[in-house]
Design a protein around this motif. Structure first.
Motif, PDB file in Angstrom:
ATOM      1  N   ARG B 151      18.450 -27.495  -6.840  1.00 47.20           N
ATOM      2  CA  ARG B 151      17.121 -27.133  -7.410  1.00 47.20           C
ATOM      3  C   ARG B 151      17.536 -26.005  -8.303  1.00 47.20           C
ATOM      4  O   ARG B 151      17.080 -26.084  -9.327  1.00 47.20           O
ATOM      5  N   TRP B 155      16.297 -26.449 -12.324  1.00 51.41           N
ATOM      6  CA  TRP B 155      15.674 -25.427 -13.106  1.00 51.41           C
ATOM      7  C   TRP B 155      16.307 -25.098 -14.291  1.00 51.41           C
ATOM      8  O   TRP B 155      15.802 -24.742 -15.486  1.00 51.41           O
ATOM      9  N   LEU B 159      14.649 -24.959 -17.852  1.00 47.58           N
ATOM     10  CA  LEU B 159      14.395 -23.630 -18.291  1.00 47.58           C
ATOM     11  C   LEU B 159      15.370 -23.152 -19.773  1.00 47.58           C
ATOM     12  O   LEU B 159      15.316 -22.448 -20.372  1.00 47.58           O
ATOM     13  N   GLY B 189      12.569 -19.888 -10.231  1.00 50.07           N
ATOM     14  CA  GLY B 189      13.345 -20.454  -9.280  1.00 50.07           C
ATOM     15  C   GLY B 189      13.255 -20.326  -7.939  1.00 50.07           C
ATOM     16  O   GLY B 189      13.147 -21.193  -7.190  1.00 50.07           O
ATOM     17  N   GLN B 192      10.017 -21.647  -6.145  1.00 48.50           N
ATOM     18  CA  GLN B 192       9.859 -23.166  -5.733  1.00 48.50           C
ATOM     19  C   GLN B 192       9.991 -23.201  -4.470  1.00 48.50           C
ATOM     20  O   GLN B 192       9.332 -24.141  -3.840  1.00 48.50           O
ATOM     21  N   LEU B 261      20.421 -19.168 -12.383  1.00 47.32           N
ATOM     22  CA  LEU B 261      19.316 -19.099 -13.520  1.00 47.32           C
ATOM     23  C   LEU B 261      19.335 -17.879 -14.278  1.00 47.32           C
ATOM     24  O   LEU B 261      18.863 -17.448 -15.321  1.00 47.32           O
TER      25      LEU B 261
END
Lengths: 383, 320, 374
Positions: B151, B155, B159, B189, B192, B261
């Protein structure tokens, strides 16, 4: 993310991931040392060199060598293991357990008075040095390491011991995407502090890559001086930093355009298309990979393992390591691939090049201060 | 297949005979003797787990109060060294900053997840359409089917510099190249999974609310907004408090989203602890930081649960 | 506030009492294929206590909810005080409603529960305190404002729910079987309480129940529902004595239904079953020759020993069952030619199972329903 399975897999467990492999080992090591402490002194120092005097000992069924996964394993299998088996008839098995974990396992075996799971360990020099300090490695017999005489100054430990021997070196230059950024041919590390690189830089999450160049810039000696100015200077780099991490993260980030320049292993630049590298005039950090032999092995195994390690130092096998791994051999008789010959600053090989370009990582001070340096670096770079 | 004299098919009869054997065996073994203890026996796995966890924490406490030589990997005497190192230079300011970042983003994730999850949960509970209910529930579960790292990288693509967000931003003349490496990216992130999690945790509390209560409030002159404020929200409060506590605790312990992220620049406490464990090789210092985080998040959660679960609704005449 | 001020809706309530306060015109509510309300026209008069009576699933609660605005009609209109409610949301209708579940807010005290509608109307603190106390006095629970809802008994909760629905003086009070869950004694007590309250305050009540005793006892008028339709509207007495359909006759009271053909038997009309049993009745609404159902109410017929017979309108049989019911006895009498025994509520205690008896009635008391409905 963390993977420390001992079974080999095709692309597994490269040194590029070594930090990721450490978690469990890092947890278990202190536990073991507690156990060891509780059981009293457990360092039955074995003297192996004695074996050499009374002729050749019996041959073991096999020897087991820990390396990283491919390309390390395949390269060592193709070169030294093949020639060793050809000469002695002793087969070589490889074990790709994570390098932190294998150190913990050897400690565990030694503490329990048992035979360690492997007969030779290929690891980074810092760990090989730590193994000696932790009393889990044996000194090797230079009479068996006949090729050691051909090694450069970074081949044998700087402290004069023979508890490990370095087979290759790697440096950490600036690697960049030439289509997005132009770096001058002759540059200082000072260049990357320039505000025009704001948010365009990748740095490693470990200190060695930056602290040596910065200390050199500032005229400091990391083994003796107060390093506060080094950390302060590194902290000033923050606005330019887009990301930090390991080699994997460098590769994915520079390909997706999150940053344009990074400090990483020279070999990493070889793995992706269209990347260029440059070593600034102060030189870049050079570290080595080294073999060591655990204590508590049968004398004949220790003997023949040294013969194997000697084989890894042989010039033809060293040439293969250079070509396959992109690491600089320590045997001065070895043949370099062209890209290494063309860039002695990034791949310092001769004593002259090493003196001129290499900022050789001071392994003893580095190992002893790893905790403090890492903490200071993390705070400086991520703060 | 044969039929026995009771008219049972033999294959069925065999099943019964097997049961008879099992029952006889049970008698022979005297299993019934343990009957009074069965509730306790059934608790055993949970107790074992709790004991193990408690043991782990005790061990961390033990470690954190010792000095440690990270080079020789030798434990020293009892000492406050690790806690001192946490707060002293060079790491003190950095650790504090990391702690603040962890708590602030976790609170924002918690607030966001509960705020977004409550209406979703309400929709699931109150919708007349069975299909919509099932579809919504399945959609909620989808994020859990992927690993956290998958995941996170997903992202990162969205992003990142070449991602959707950067593309949309460029329409508005913003060529900064995505929002990867910003707190917003980390927050997104984390949301989610946090939203579905909060939704699923609030769901049971909403299910217990009698829909007649809302109808009654409407007949008494409450428009939907005030029904929501004065009836649904206060009655869902235990579920909201529970969801908030779980989401907050998971957020505080978050590792992958800040690492991936945040591009390594926005570490949470977990990232720093990992760095202490693996790069500094210092389980002792890491234990100390873990315990500090645990203590602080416990205070947060106790405060939240106390505020959310126990406080009575002060239903003043005004409407906020 | 504007249109959302519920007080505005209350203004025209004082006009002439002949205009219905609630009017349903061609109301239909479908859930998929099923019609919960299958075309209902109904007018509720101001100040009356109107009961919608029917078995569960007959649509009575749906009608109530439609009036409250909790259910949107598929077709038709609802007017309250002459105003079409199609675009008026529940919270603007100014209706009091007591739910079957009572729907007291468990997170609030009794006081806060009752104050809720006043707070929604942004009344002042002092006024709220005064009004809550007034309604608590009205339902005879003066001292429980501080208590929590779950600390109350079932009967107290009923009263609180009622108080909460009345505290803002709605002109219309809807009761959705709120007494259903109570035991018999408490239910009767609450029923009387309702009658008393209805006498004291100016309110129109629409009550929903499946309890015919409650309906007969409380109501000014009753509407009987069957499968989404309103089959009869009338005073309790009309419903009881002049059921419009076989269904109403069966549902209201304890009746013996005897199906047969109408005959003109000289001075008296009769309904004669295929087996030849003849029931004398006062009147055949559709004339002789048609199919009828005669409803002999268990309470309105009596037992005699055959030799005591004082009335020509009777059937003879034997006692098959005798059950003591307190104020009366319940007998079942087997009559040759009738499939089911006749049920009789009688004060006579001297009859035993097996005794020959005569079942007598006044033909005026026998309801006659044409077999195909009214």
């Amino acid at each position: 993310m963390t993977d420390h399975r001992p079974t080999p897999r095709p692309d597994a467990v490269s040194r590029r991931q070594f930090i990721r492999l450490g978690t469990l080992a890092g947890v278990s090591v202190p536990v073991l040392s507690l156990v060891a402490a509780a059981c009293g002194e457990t360092t039955p120092a074995t003297t192996v060199a004695a074996a050499a005097g009374d002729g050749v000992p019996a041959k073991p069924d096999k020897i087991v060598v820990r390396t990283w996964g491919d390309p390390w394993r395949s390269t060592y299998a193709e070169g030294p293991a093949a020639s060793f088996t050809a000469k002695t008839g002793i087969p070589v098995e490889f074990d790709v357990t994570g390098f932190s974990e294998i150190q913990a396992k050897v400690q565990q075996a030694v503490a329990a008075g048992q035979r360690p799971p492997v007969d030779a360990v290929l690891t980074i020099e810092e760990r090989a040095f730590a193994a000696k300090a932790q009393g889990i490695s044996v000194p090797m017999d230079l009479d068996l390491l006949t090729n050691a005489s051909q090694l450069s100054s970074v081949g044998l430990p700087a402290d004069g011991s023979t508890n490990y021997v370095s087979v290759s070196t790697y440096s950490q230059p600036l690697v960049y995407a030439p289509d997005r950024v132009e770096l001058p041919d002759d540059l200082s590390w000072e260049e990357i502090w320039d505000p025009k690189y704001e948010g365009r830089l990748f740095v490693t999450d470990t200190p060695s890559s930056l602290m040596l160049p910065v200390a050199k810039m500032l005229g400091l000696d990391v083994t003796t001086d107060d390093l506060t100015p080094v950390w302060d200077k590194i902290a000033e780099l923050r606005p330019n930093i887009a990301a930090l991490g390991d080699e994997e993260e460098f590769l994915s980030g520079i390909e997706s355009g999150e940053f344009d320049i990074g400090i990483t292993l020279a070999a990493t630049a070889l793995e992706a298309e269209g990347l260029a590298w440059v070593t600034p005039r102060e030189g870049s950090t050079v570290s080595t990979e080294a073999f060591w032999i655990p204590i508590n092995l049968p004398p004949e195994t220790t003997y023949w393992t040294q013969v194997f390690i000697n084989e890894t130092l042989a010039a033809e096998n060293q040439s293969l390591i250079a070509a396959n791994l992109g690491e600089v051999p320590t045997n001065l008789e070895a043949t370099l691939p062209d890209f290494m010959k063309e860039d002695p600053a990034t791949f310092p090989f001769t004593e002259e090049d090493l003196a001129k370009y290499a900022l050789v990582f001071p392994v003893e001070v580095g190992a002893r201060n790893n905790d403090a340096w890492q903490a200071a670096y993390t705070a400086a770079i991520q703060g | 297949m044969t039929v026995d004299r009771y008219g049972r098919r033999s294959d069925v009869a065999w099943g019964w005979r097997l049961l008879d054997v099992l029952i006889a065996l049970r008698r022979r073994l005297g299993v019934d003797r343990f009957e009074p203890y069965r509730p306790y026996l059934m608790l055993a796995p949970a107790l074992a787990l709790v004991t193990l966890l408690a043991g782990g924490i005790v061990y961390l406490v033990y470690l954190s109060f010792h000095s440690f030589d990270t080079f020789l990997l030798r434990q020293g005497p009892w000492s406050l060294e690790q806690y001192r190192r946490l707060v002293e230079p060079p790491s003190g300011a950095f650790n504090l900053q990391t702690l603040q970042r962890t708590l602030v983003i976790s609170v924002l994730v918690t607030v966001g997840a509960v705020t977004a999850g409550l209406p979703v949960a309400y929709f699931i509970v109150r919708t007349r359409s069975r299909t919509m209910r099932i579809v919504t529930l399945v959609l909620l579960l989808v994020p859990f089917l992927m690993g956290e790292v998958v995941r996170a990288f997903g992202w990162a693509l969205v992003l990142g510099s070449n991602g959707l967000v950067a593309w949309v931003l460029s329409w508005f003349g913003n060529d900064s190249g995505g929002i990867l490496g910003t707190p917003l990216a980390v927050w997104i992130g984390m949301m989610q999974v946090s939203i579905p999690l909060a939704t699923l945790l609030i769901l049971p509390a909403l299910t217990r609310i009698d829909p007649d209560l809302e109808r009654a409030a409407a007949t008494m002159g409450a428009p939907p907004r005030r029904v929501w404020r004065h009836v649904v929200t206060p009655l869902a409060r235990p579920g909201i408090a529970g969801a908030a506590a779980v989401v907050f605790l998971l957020s505080v312990a978050e590792y992958d989203m800040p690492a991936i992220l945040g591009l390594g620049r926005l570490p949470f406490v977990a990232n720093v602890i990992r760095s202490i464990y693996t790069l500094q090789n210092n389980l002792y210092l890491g234990s100390a930081f873990s315990l500090v985080l645990m203590a602080i998040s416990t205070v947060f959660v106790v405060a939240a649960v106390a505020a959310g679960g126990i406080r009575r609704l002060r239903d003043g005449g005004g409407d906020g | 506030m504007g249109a959302s001020d519920p007080r505005r809706d209350a203004a025209p309530a004082a006009v002439a009492s002949d205009r219905p306060i609630v009017e349903l015109v061609g109301a239909v509510k479908r859930y998929g294929e099923v019609a919960a309300i299958a075309g209902v026209d109904l007018q509720i008069r101001p100040r009356e206590l109107f009961t919608l009576l029917g078995p569960s699933g007959s649509g009575k609660t749906t009608i109530l909810r439609a009036i409250a605005g909790l259910v949107d009609l598929t077709e038709g209109r609802i007017l309250i005080d002459g105003r079409d409610m199609a675009d008026v949301p529940t919270f603007e209708r100014n209706i009091g409603m007591v739910f079957q579940s009572l729907a007291l807010f468990p997170h609030m005290s009794v006081f806060d529960n009752i104050a809720f509608p006043l707070r929604m109307r942004r009344r002042g603190r002092a006024e709220i305190a005064r009004r809550v106390q007034e309604v608590l006095d009205m339902v005879r629970l003066p001292d429980i404002g501080r208590r929590r809802v779950h600390e109350l008994s079932g009967g107290q909760q009923q009263r609180v729910a009622l108080a909460r629905a009345l505290v803002y003086d709605p002109k219309l009070l809807l009761l959705d079987e709120p007494l259903g869950a109570l035991d018999k004694r408490l239910r009767e007590e609450m029923q009387l309480e309702l009658v008393r309250l209805h006498g004291e305050i100016d309110v129109t009540i629409i009550n929903v129940t499946h309890d015919q005793v409650e309906a007969l006892m409380l109501s000014d008028r009753i509407g009987v529902m069957e499968e989404g339709r309103l089959v009869q509207v009338g005073t309790p007495e009309e419903i009881y004595r002049r059921p419009a359909t076989r269904f109403v006759a069966e549902f209201v009271g304890r009746a013996n239904l005897i199906d047969g053909v109408g005959e003109d038997g000289g001075d008296r009309c009769r309904v004669v079953t295929p087996s030849g049993v003849a029931v004398t009745v006062a009147d055949l609404p559709g004339g002789p020759g048609a199919e009828y159902t005669a409803a002999l109410r268990a309470e309105l017929i009596d037992l005699r020993r055959p030799d005591e017979a004082s009335w020509p309108h009777r059937l003879e049989g034997t006692v098959a069952l005798r059950v003591f019911e307190g104020e009366s006895l319940y007998y079942e009498v087997s009559v040759p030619g009738l499939e089911r025994p006749l049920r009789v509520a009688s004060r006579r205690r001297d009859l035993a199972v097996g005794d020959p008896v005569a079942v007598e009635w006044d033909p005026e008391e026998v309801a006659v329903v044409a077999a195909d409905g009214p």
